[in-house]
Write a protein that holds these residues in place. Structure first.
Motif, PDB file in Angstrom:
ATOM      1  N   VAL A  51      -0.093   7.769   9.030  1.00  0.00           N
ATOM      2  CA  VAL A  51       0.274   7.913   7.623  1.00  0.00           C
ATOM      3  C   VAL A  51      -0.694   7.073   6.807  1.00  0.00           C
ATOM      4  N   LYS A  52      -1.352   7.694   5.831  1.00  0.00           N
ATOM      5  CA  LYS A  52      -2.220   6.975   4.904  1.00  0.00           C
ATOM      6  C   LYS A  52      -1.571   6.996   3.518  1.00  0.00           C
ATOM      7  N   ALA A  53      -1.421   5.821   2.943  1.00  0.00           N
ATOM      8  CA  ALA A  53      -0.821   5.697   1.609  1.00  0.00           C
ATOM      9  C   ALA A  53      -1.716   4.836   0.741  1.00  0.00           C
ATOM     10  N   TRP A  54      -1.777   5.172  -0.532  1.00  0.00           N
ATOM     11  CA  TRP A  54      -2.596   4.430  -1.484  1.00  0.00           C
ATOM     12  C   TRP A  54      -1.734   4.017  -2.679  1.00  0.00           C
ATOM     13  N   SER A  55      -2.176   2.985  -3.349  1.00  0.00           N
ATOM     14  CA  SER A  55      -1.595   2.593  -4.649  1.00  0.00           C
ATOM     15  C   SER A  55      -0.089   2.380  -4.578  1.00  0.00           C
TER      16      SER A  55
END
Length: 418
Positions: A278-282
């Motif tokens: 899982v890649k999450a930003w901000s």
């Protein structure tokens, strides 16, 4: 707004943007950020959101060589008030006109305008953070990105998570329900922006060039007793290696009204079939999943600056928020770029409200407006700024007193760029 004029110093002329100039103006901006064309849908969105009367161009004859705009935002501050703020945006200077004072002239004009509009704050996100400190902006919020190895990381969830039901939905069809969730979240976290009509389209923007090999935007709603209590927007990037599926979930947005709904959404994202990352930003710096994972090291957490905050009217800005502990402190403020803020200000406040007025009383703390901007939303400690040599304590104990008062029980967070 200040009158349009050509500078006596030979600088390009600054003038308010006209609709028939927008394409030229925006092309100048795009070139300033590398020149790669945007998708038509993205360009159309920013055209519709641009506030012409709050945007300026720098013109060398008939050539646009600089751009700067502002959005009419209301930003949540500690205590829950929504304070008018200029969302400074679309700032660029043509490479042919660098180091000639164009940016400084646009920042000067813009802050004069914001003061004239009666807004106490200006905020921005910076492509290069070092640029805006000299104009009085301080880093006021931080954001977390993560790359989570969901094949190895487990997620513990709070009681009530199993009571939340999740359903796929077409993002565009449920935008009103998602915006209602977002609107309920805004007063509870400093730094969040109340979205005006039209801004809901930003979360639906989905050009193929932005998908990084992933799917179109997918959306899941979280419901309890028939009520929408959260949502997630994301993409799935299918991948395979010699060992089998190793796809990635690319998280665009997660919002929920309570811990159980939030946990249900993250548990779903961790468990999507055929994925292992899982890649999450901000994301918020204090988001709960960081305390629910079994191994934070395998989440590759990174923190970076987000919202830069500028107090345009020190007295009005400090009086607009509340303070989590009583404060009664006199600041000696330095503000070379907006000299109307320079001088001594007495701030008296608590959890119910505050006042901030000019005073001739002796100062307790000395600092620049940049430090006040950094500490304003409660995410940066005045104590830490003091340790860095950026706040001077003139009365013993004043720094600790003010630092506690300025804090926030939740980390300030900017939910999306502008």
């Amino acid at each position: 707004m200040a009158k349009d004029s050509a500078s006596d110093t030979g600088l390009p002329e600054l003038r308010v943007l006209r609709q028939d100039e927008w394409n030229t103006w925006y092309d100048t901006l795009i070139r300033g950020f590398g020149g790669v064309p945007e998708a038509a849908e993205e360009r159309e969105l920013w055209n519709s959101l641009t506030e012409l009367d709050r945007s300026i161009g720098a013109w060398d004859g008939d050539v646009c060589v600089g751009t700067a705009g502002a959005f009419s935002f209301r930003v949540t501050v500690p205590g829950g008030a929504a304070v008018p703020a200029a969302g400074v945006t679309m700032v660029s200077v043509a490479a042919t006109h660098r180091r000639r004072g164009v940016l400084t002239s646009m920042m000067r004009r813009q802050l004069d305008d914001v003061r004239e509009w009666g807004w106490p704050l200006a905020v921005l996100t910076a492509s290069e953070p070092e640029i805006y400190g000299r104009f009085g902006y301080g880093v006021g919020t931080f954001q977390v990105s993560a790359e989570i190895d969901t094949a190895r990381v487990r997620l513990s969830v709070p009681p009530g998570t199993d009571d939340v039901r999740l359903r796929y939905a077409v993002a565009a069809d449920v935008v009103d329900a998602c915006e209602a969730v977002y609107a309920r979240k805004v007063p509870g976290r400093p730094g969040m922006i109340a979205r005006l009509p039209g801004w809901e389209r930003l979360g639906l923007l989905d050009p193929e060039s932005d998908r990084e090999g992933g799917s179109p935007i997918q959306c899941v709603l979280a419901k309890r007793d028939g009520e929408v209590v959260g949502y997630a927007r994301f993409r799935v990037k299918p991948e395979w290696d010699g060992n089998g599926p190793c796809g990635t979930v690319l998280v665009r947005d997660v919002q929920a009204l309570d811990p159980a709904a939030e946990a249900a959404l993250w548990r779903f994202l961790f468990g999507i079939d055929l994925t292992s990352t899982v890649k999450a930003w901000s994301r918020p710096a204090d988001e709960a999943w960081q305390h629910q994972v079994s191994d934070l090291r395998r989440c590759v957490v990174r923190v970076k600056d987000a919202l830069h905050v500028r107090l345009v009217d020190v007295g009005a800005a400090l009086a607009a928020r509340t303070y989590q502990a009583p404060v009664d402190v006199v600041f000696d403020v330095e503000d070379a770029f907006c000299p109307w803020n320079t001088g001594r200000w007495r701030l008296s406040g608590n959890a119910k409200g505050a006042s901030c007025e000019r005073t001739t009383d002796p100062a307790d703390l000395a600092l620049s407006v940049r430090e006040l901007g950094a500490a304003y939303l409660g995410g940066v400690s005045l104590d830490a700024l003091g340790a860095a040599g950026r706040v001077r304590e003139l009365r013993r104990g004043a720094l600790a007193e003010a630092s506690v008062g300025f804090g926030s029980s939740v980390a300030p967070w900017l939910p999306h760029g502008f």
